[in-house]
Design an enzyme around this catalytic site. Structure first.
Site, PDB file in Angstrom:
ATOM      1  CD  GLN A 174      40.627  39.433  39.249  1.00  0.00           C
ATOM      2  OE1 GLN A 174      40.969  38.418  39.985  1.00  0.00           O
ATOM      3  NE2 GLN A 174      39.218  39.607  39.462  1.00  0.00           N
ATOM      4  CG  PHE A 175      42.416  43.953  33.560  1.00  0.00           C
ATOM      5  CD1 PHE A 175      41.493  45.254  33.498  1.00  0.00           C
ATOM      6  CD2 PHE A 175      41.852  42.739  33.067  1.00  0.00           C
ATOM      7  CE1 PHE A 175      40.277  44.961  32.672  1.00  0.00           C
ATOM      8  CE2 PHE A 175      40.680  42.589  32.401  1.00  0.00           C
ATOM      9  CZ  PHE A 175      39.609  43.620  32.477  1.00  0.00           C
ATOM     10  CB  THR A 176      38.907  43.479  37.349  1.00  0.00           C
ATOM     11  OG1 THR A 176      39.177  42.267  38.233  1.00  0.00           O
ATOM     12  CG2 THR A 176      38.172  43.015  36.185  1.00  0.00           C
TER      13      THR A 176
END
Length: 149
Positions: A78-80
């Site tokens: 999850q890059f967010t």
């Protein structure tokens, strides 16, 4: 690297209508990789996760770790987690590692957990995913390899 660790009952990840990873109990971990992170960050956090004492003993105290309770991990990239919203209203993801840098470190994190004897299920790196979980407790812990000491 940055993690959101959630103690969980049954959990799964669905991609394009198909379950690609699932566990019965353990931890659901959202994994974000920052530009410049390395394998040492992945190994440090995997060891930390494996030994976090966040499962209850017979007296209801959080004294047991994932290895003691025989739990599994559902690991979701999850890059967010590196979304910066200090300016404006749209998150800026400039701190997140590009996919070519992030994916090997995400895999190193998962592989280190496996080497420690933990069953690891995953989502699909870079895909749109639906994550389903029963947050047990709820217990949610934030970990960041920049905050080791």
């Amino acid at each position: 690297m940055r993690l959101v660790v959630q103690r969980s009952g049954p959990a799964s990840v669905v991609v394009a209508g198909q379950a690609v990873g699932q566990i019965e109990k353990g931890l659901v971990i959202l994994v974000g990789v920052k530009a410049g992170d390395g394998v040492d960050d992945a190994r440090y956090l995997a060891d930390k996760v494996a030994h976090l004492r966040i499962f209850e003993d017979a007296e209801g105290k959080m004294n047991y770790d994932l290895l003691t309770v025989g739990g599994a991990v559902l690991s979701v990239s999850q890059f967010t987690l590196y979304g910066d919203v200090r300016k404006g209203r749209r998150p800026n993801y400039m701190e997140a590692a590009p996919p070519g840098e992030a994916e090997p470190l995400y895999e190193a994190f998962n592989q280190t957990l496996r080497e420690l004897g933990i069953e690891v299920a995953t989502g699909t790196f870079g895909a749109m995913m639906d994550v389903h979980l029963v947050n047990d407790g709820p217990v949610t812990i934030l970990l960041d390899s920049e905050r080791k000491f």
